[in-house]
Design a protein around this motif. Structure first.
Motif, short mmCIF file in Angstrom:
data_model
loop_
_atom_site.label_atom_id
_atom_site.label_comp_id
_atom_site.label_asym_id
_atom_site.label_seq_id
_atom_site.Cartn_x
_atom_site.Cartn_y
_atom_site.Cartn_z
N GLU A 180 52.04 37.17 34.90
CA GLU A 180 51.50 38.07 33.87
C GLU A 180 51.84 37.55 32.48
OE1 GLU A 180 51.33 41.31 31.01
OE2 GLU A 180 53.13 40.25 31.65
N ILE A 181 53.06 37.02 32.31
CA ILE A 181 53.47 36.48 31.02
C ILE A 181 52.66 35.23 30.66
CG2 ILE A 181 55.38 35.40 29.77
CD1 ILE A 181 57.26 37.22 31.36
N VAL A 182 52.46 34.35 31.64
CA VAL A 182 51.74 33.09 31.41
C VAL A 182 50.29 33.35 31.05
CG1 VAL A 182 50.89 30.98 32.49
CG2 VAL A 182 53.26 31.71 32.85
N PHE A 183 49.64 34.28 31.76
CA PHE A 183 48.21 34.51 31.58
C PHE A 183 47.90 35.67 30.65
CE2 PHE A 183 48.51 32.42 35.75
CZ PHE A 183 47.68 31.34 35.52
N ARG A 184 48.92 36.21 29.99
CA ARG A 184 48.69 37.34 29.08
C ARG A 184 47.71 36.93 27.99
NH1 ARG A 184 50.54 42.01 26.80
NH2 ARG A 184 51.91 42.36 28.58
N SER A 185 46.77 37.82 27.72
CA SER A 185 45.77 37.56 26.68
C SER A 185 46.45 37.46 25.32
CB SER A 185 44.74 38.68 26.65
OG SER A 185 43.91 38.56 25.52
N PRO A 186 46.08 36.45 24.49
CA PRO A 186 46.69 36.32 23.16
C PRO A 186 46.47 37.55 22.29
CG PRO A 186 45.48 34.33 23.76
CD PRO A 186 45.13 35.37 24.77
N THR A 187 45.41 38.30 22.58
CA THR A 187 45.11 39.49 21.77
C THR A 187 45.76 40.75 22.33
OG1 THR A 187 43.08 39.90 23.04
CG2 THR A 187 42.90 38.52 21.07
N ALA A 188 46.41 40.63 23.50
CA ALA A 188 47.05 41.80 24.10
C ALA A 188 48.27 42.20 23.29
CB ALA A 188 47.46 41.51 25.55
N GLY B 146 46.74 52.50 38.42
CA GLY B 146 46.50 51.79 37.17
C GLY B 146 45.68 52.62 36.20
N ALA B 147 44.71 53.37 36.71
CA ALA B 147 43.82 54.15 35.84
C ALA B 147 44.55 55.28 35.13
CB ALA B 147 42.67 54.70 36.66
N ILE B 148 45.56 55.88 35.78
CA ILE B 148 46.24 57.02 35.16
C ILE B 148 47.21 56.60 34.06
CG2 ILE B 148 46.04 58.39 37.26
CD1 ILE B 148 49.04 57.92 37.71
N HIS B 149 47.51 55.31 33.97
CA HIS B 149 48.39 54.83 32.91
C HIS B 149 47.56 54.56 31.65
CE1 HIS B 149 51.17 54.28 36.29
NE2 HIS B 149 52.13 54.22 35.40
N THR B 150 47.07 55.62 31.07
CA THR B 150 46.16 55.51 29.93
C THR B 150 46.85 55.07 28.64
OG1 THR B 150 46.48 57.89 29.51
CG2 THR B 150 44.59 57.25 30.87
N GLN B 151 48.19 55.01 28.66
CA GLN B 151 48.89 54.56 27.45
C GLN B 151 48.78 53.05 27.25
OE1 GLN B 151 50.21 55.51 30.33
NE2 GLN B 151 52.37 54.96 30.55
N TRP C 80 43.40 47.65 28.63
CA TRP C 80 42.82 47.19 29.88
C TRP C 80 43.66 46.12 30.55
CZ3 TRP C 80 41.59 42.13 30.79
CH2 TRP C 80 41.52 41.29 29.67
N TRP C 81 44.28 45.26 29.73
CA TRP C 81 45.12 44.20 30.29
C TRP C 81 46.33 44.79 31.00
CZ3 TRP C 81 44.85 39.11 31.32
CH2 TRP C 81 46.04 38.44 31.59
N GLY C 82 46.96 45.74 30.35
CA GLY C 82 48.12 46.39 30.95
C GLY C 82 47.78 47.12 32.23
N ARG C 83 46.62 47.78 32.25
CA ARG C 83 46.23 48.51 33.45
C ARG C 83 45.84 47.56 34.59
NH1 ARG C 83 42.47 53.20 30.87
NH2 ARG C 83 43.01 52.22 28.90
N CYS C 84 45.30 46.40 34.24
CA CYS C 84 45.02 45.39 35.28
C CYS C 84 46.33 44.92 35.91
CB CYS C 84 44.27 44.21 34.68
SG CYS C 84 42.53 44.53 34.35
N PHE D 52 47.58 47.53 38.20
CA PHE D 52 46.82 47.49 39.45
C PHE D 52 47.37 46.43 40.39
CE2 PHE D 52 43.44 45.21 41.75
CZ PHE D 52 43.11 46.19 42.68
N VAL D 53 47.60 45.23 39.86
CA VAL D 53 48.16 44.15 40.68
C VAL D 53 49.53 44.54 41.22
CG1 VAL D 53 48.98 41.76 40.66
CG2 VAL D 53 46.85 42.36 39.48
N SER D 54 50.34 45.15 40.36
CA SER D 54 51.66 45.61 40.80
C SER D 54 51.52 46.65 41.90
CB SER D 54 52.43 46.20 39.61
OG SER D 54 52.62 45.24 38.59
N GLY D 55 50.53 47.54 41.76
CA GLY D 55 50.31 48.57 42.76
C GLY D 55 49.91 47.99 44.11
N VAL D 56 49.10 46.93 44.08
CA VAL D 56 48.73 46.26 45.33
C VAL D 56 49.97 45.68 46.00
CG1 VAL D 56 47.48 44.30 46.33
CG2 VAL D 56 46.36 45.76 44.62
N ALA D 57 50.84 45.06 45.20
CA ALA D 57 52.07 44.50 45.74
C ALA D 57 52.97 45.58 46.31
CB ALA D 57 52.82 43.72 44.65
N LEU D 58 53.11 46.68 45.59
CA LEU D 58 53.95 47.79 46.07
C LEU D 58 53.39 48.38 47.36
CD1 LEU D 58 54.67 49.54 42.65
CD2 LEU D 58 56.35 48.36 44.09
N GLY D 59 52.07 48.52 47.42
CA GLY D 59 51.45 49.02 48.64
C GLY D 59 51.68 48.09 49.82
#
Length: 221
Positions: free
Chosen positions: A100-108, A169-174, A177-181, A184-191
């Protein structure tokens, strides 16, 4: 259908309890009806309210499981993971964090928010809310209650992992889009951890570890 309904009720009770706690704290402090601005992030009230909201949501799940004549710990798979399972899950999560750190969007925006607090007490409340209460409530709801109900339906475990991660991921509205993606990935791992280990506590431990890392990177005033 019952699983979805109970999950919605649990989150409604969480929101209502948190809001009522904020109102009570504001009225008690100011002896007046609070304005909307007073119900914002102030004096750690929101974190204290969140803790009570988490507890009330878990109570809803406990009541629902009891009404179904099932054991709470069995239905939510509250089994302790082995040390090897914990170490493997944390290692995989660390790799995901590095990705996530490596591929983080420069504008995020920065992942290290700036939070005001006025004393060690508020800091401890924030720590408990973010690293203990929230991981337990969210994992009990998503990887515990919802996973159990939906995985035994036509969805099956794999689709349930994806769907619960997407909703999580969707309920974390704070976040943007990058953060929620990333959530989502973290949620897949946790599941996946929950499914392979049959332990919701493993998902709680990993979730708590992720939040603890974020807690350490926060900037406080």
């Amino acid at each position: 259908m019952e699983t979805t309904f109970v999950a919605l009720v649990a989150y409604a009770v969480f929101s209502l309890t948190s809001w009522l706690t904020l109102v009570v704290l504001a009225v008690t402090h100011d002896s007046a009806v609070p304005s909307p601005a007073q119900l914002q992030v102030t004096r750690g009230w929101d974190n204290a309210a969140s803790i009570l909201g988490c507890a009330s949501a878990i109570v809803v799940l406990w009541i629902a499981v009891g009404m179904a004549r099932r054991e709470f710990s069995e239905y939510l798979a509250l089994n302790w993971p082995t040390r090897d399972e914990v170490m493997a899950a944390l290692m995989i999560t660390t790799i995901l964090w590095l990705g996530e750190i490596v591929f983080r969007s420069p504008t995020a925006p920065s992942a290290s928010p700036h939070l005001p607090f006025s004393g060690i007490g508020e800091l401890l409340i924030l720590f408990f809310a973010a690293c203990v209460a929230a991981p337990i409530m969210e994992e009990f709801t998503f990887r515990g209650f919802m996973f159990r109900g939906w995985s035994e339906s036509f969805l099956g475990p794999i689709a349930t992992i994806v769907v619960t991660a997407a909703i999580w991921g969707a309920i974390h509205t704070q976040y943007d889009w990058w953060g929620r993606c990333w959530i989502f990935v973290s949620g897949v791992a946790l599941g996946h951890f929950r499914w392979r280990s049959n332990s919701t506590w493993l998902a709680v431990i990993v979730h708590s570890g992720m939040n603890f890392f974020l807690f350490l990177t926060m900037r406080f005033a």
